[in-house]
Design a protein around this motif. Structure first.
Motif, short mmCIF file in Angstrom:
data_model
loop_
_atom_site.label_atom_id
_atom_site.label_comp_id
_atom_site.label_asym_id
_atom_site.label_seq_id
_atom_site.Cartn_x
_atom_site.Cartn_y
_atom_site.Cartn_z
N THR A 123 33.88 17.25 -3.50
CA THR A 123 33.35 17.29 -4.86
C THR A 123 34.45 17.08 -5.90
OG1 THR A 123 33.49 19.72 -4.76
CG2 THR A 123 31.35 18.71 -4.32
N TRP A 124 35.66 17.56 -5.60
CA TRP A 124 36.78 17.31 -6.51
C TRP A 124 37.09 15.83 -6.58
CZ3 TRP A 124 41.79 15.60 -4.94
CH2 TRP A 124 42.73 15.55 -5.99
N ARG A 125 37.02 15.15 -5.43
CA ARG A 125 37.31 13.71 -5.38
C ARG A 125 36.36 12.94 -6.30
NH1 ARG A 125 37.65 9.27 -6.04
NH2 ARG A 125 38.34 7.53 -4.71
N PHE A 126 35.11 13.38 -6.41
CA PHE A 126 34.13 12.67 -7.24
C PHE A 126 33.96 13.29 -8.62
CE2 PHE A 126 32.97 11.40 -2.92
CZ PHE A 126 32.90 10.03 -3.08
N GLY A 127 34.78 14.28 -8.94
CA GLY A 127 34.76 14.86 -10.27
C GLY A 127 33.54 15.70 -10.59
N LEU A 128 32.92 16.28 -9.57
CA LEU A 128 31.74 17.12 -9.79
C LEU A 128 32.15 18.58 -9.88
CD1 LEU A 128 29.13 15.60 -7.32
CD2 LEU A 128 29.13 15.43 -9.81
N PRO A 129 31.75 19.30 -10.96
CA PRO A 129 32.10 20.72 -11.09
C PRO A 129 31.28 21.58 -10.14
CG PRO A 129 31.53 19.74 -13.23
CD PRO A 129 31.07 18.80 -12.17
N SER A 130 31.49 21.42 -8.86
CA SER A 130 30.80 22.21 -7.85
C SER A 130 31.34 23.63 -7.85
CB SER A 130 30.98 21.56 -6.48
OG SER A 130 30.38 22.34 -5.47
N SER A 131 30.60 24.53 -7.23
CA SER A 131 30.99 25.94 -7.21
C SER A 131 31.75 26.28 -5.94
CB SER A 131 29.75 26.83 -7.31
OG SER A 131 30.06 28.16 -6.97
N SER A 132 33.02 26.69 -6.10
CA SER A 132 33.81 27.13 -4.95
C SER A 132 33.23 28.40 -4.35
CB SER A 132 35.26 27.37 -5.38
OG SER A 132 35.84 26.18 -5.85
N GLY A 133 32.66 29.27 -5.21
CA GLY A 133 32.05 30.50 -4.71
C GLY A 133 30.86 30.21 -3.81
N HIS A 134 30.00 29.27 -4.21
CA HIS A 134 28.88 28.87 -3.37
C HIS A 134 29.38 28.30 -2.04
CE1 HIS A 134 26.45 29.29 -6.98
NE2 HIS A 134 25.35 29.06 -6.27
N ALA A 135 30.43 27.47 -2.13
CA ALA A 135 30.97 26.85 -0.91
C ALA A 135 31.48 27.91 0.06
CB ALA A 135 32.08 25.87 -1.28
N LEU A 136 32.16 28.92 -0.46
CA LEU A 136 32.69 29.98 0.41
C LEU A 136 31.57 30.78 1.04
CD1 LEU A 136 35.06 31.59 1.54
CD2 LEU A 136 35.06 32.94 -0.57
N VAL A 137 30.59 31.17 0.24
CA VAL A 137 29.47 31.95 0.78
C VAL A 137 28.71 31.14 1.81
CG1 VAL A 137 27.28 33.06 0.20
CG2 VAL A 137 29.25 33.37 -1.29
N GLY A 138 28.44 29.86 1.51
CA GLY A 138 27.74 29.01 2.46
C GLY A 138 28.51 28.85 3.76
N GLY A 139 29.83 28.64 3.64
CA GLY A 139 30.65 28.48 4.84
C GLY A 139 30.65 29.73 5.70
N LEU A 140 30.83 30.89 5.08
CA LEU A 140 30.85 32.14 5.84
C LEU A 140 29.50 32.42 6.51
CD1 LEU A 140 32.85 34.44 3.38
CD2 LEU A 140 33.67 33.48 5.53
N ILE A 141 28.40 32.20 5.78
CA ILE A 141 27.08 32.44 6.35
C ILE A 141 26.82 31.48 7.52
CG2 ILE A 141 24.59 32.24 5.90
CD1 ILE A 141 25.10 33.32 3.10
N GLY A 142 27.16 30.19 7.32
CA GLY A 142 26.92 29.22 8.39
C GLY A 142 27.67 29.55 9.66
#
Length: 336
Positions: free
Chosen positions: A94-113
């Protein structure tokens, strides 16, 4: 410290760096976009306050993040490491494409998965709320969902208040407004460090506890300092694509708009940090920018196509990060 633990701690620090690339860029976006500061000035300024934020605010956010997964100590390193790898991968995309994605969501999603593929639903502490303090995955997700709404609402209200107070002001008001932007950018960077560095701190504390390096979730000082420095490094590297998106493309900001955005965002994020609610600086700041557009009653000037694109990125972050973590965990199991 064995090799597996060292790799997992390294991934946690890498997550903090990518978090800095994303969310620290948001912390200075309006300061740069309104020309109150040059980019290099803003980065150095934000880096300092990012560094001291987690040192002065408690560890409530770290405790919340550390309690998301409940897996046996024998597999904790693999599960948390895979979750971090999934989050870092999505952050970089998401950083590569300039999208203000949520790092918090990414961490929670990764841990849950990663936890789900290892031990099913019982490996996730779904939690809820203990008073106002969020607990487990559900409490964290609720905090992540509510905070952008608060950012947008407060952005609208603060801008209208500032416009009312400065209704008869002359051009000389530009100087105190710019000074206010510097002050609120400091508060925003401080609150960002207090909230986001603690996410990595919580993950490392959980790793150290599971491997017997510490006997409680109270992280050693070196962990807090290392995560703060990693977040600061991400800030120094800069997220220029995201700065342009937040500061200029969602809604073209004037100095008073920047002040309103920074004030409302800092208030929401610092308040969340104090009650242990992990939130997304990206989402709060971007939503505050939209709220500022509403505060001027210029909804049509908001780039809604971009807002929808960002919204989609936020919605898909958790499932994609979870899928990435599952795939990485499965690959590690095959290889080992």
């Amino acid at each position: 410290m064995d090799a597996g633990l060292a790799v997992a701690v390294g991934l946690a620090l890498a997550f903090a760096v990518t978090n800095g690339l994303h969310d620290a860029a948001n912390a200075i976006a309006t300061l740069v976009a309104t020309r109150a500061a040059r980019p290099l000035q803003a980065i150095i300024f934000a880096a300092f306050f990012n560094l001291i934020g987690p040192l002065f605010v408690g560890a409530a956010v770290a405790d919340t993040i550390a309690g998301i997964v409940t897996v046996p100590p024998t597999v904790a390193t693999q599960v948390i490491g895979a979750g971090l790898a999934g989050a870092v991968t999505w952050n970089l995309i998401t950083w590569r494409f300039g999208l203000p994605s949520s790092s918090g969501h990414a961490l929670v999603g990764g841990l849950i998965g990663a936890a789900l593929i290892e031990g099913g639903t019982g490996a996730v502490n779904w939690g809820g709320f203990d008073g106002v303090h969020p607990v487990g995955a559900l409490g964290t997700l609720v905090a992540l969902a509510i905070s952008p709404l608060l950012g947008g609402l407060f952005g609208l209200l603060v801008l209208r208040l500032l416009r009312r107070l400065s209704r008869r002001a002359t051009a000389r008001i530009r100087t105190p407004i710019n000074a206010g932007q510097w002050g609120m950018s400091a508060a925003l960077a401080f609150s960002h460090g207090a909230n986001d560095a603690q996410k990595a701190v919580g993950v490392i504390a959980a790793l150290l506890l599971a491997t017997g390096e510490i006997d409680s979730l109270s992280a050693p000082l070196w962990v807090i300092v290392a995560c703060s420095l990693a977040l600061t490094a991400g800030t120094a590297l800069g997220g220029w694509r995201i700065i342009r998106t937040v500061g200029r493309r969602i809604y073209r900001l004037k100095p008073v708009d920047g002040l309103a955005t920074q004030t409302s965002s800092a208030g929401v994020i610092l308040g969340a940090s104090l009650i242990g609610a992990p939130v997304s600086t990206s989402q709060v700041v971007a939503s505050a920018v939209v709220g500022v557009g509403g505060g001027r009653r210029r909804w049509r000037h908001v780039d809604w196509a971009l807002v929808r694109q960002m919204g989609v990125a936020w919605l898909i972050t958790i499932p994609i990060s979870a899928a990435l973590a599952m795939a990485i965990f499965g690959l590690v199991q095959v290889l080992t």
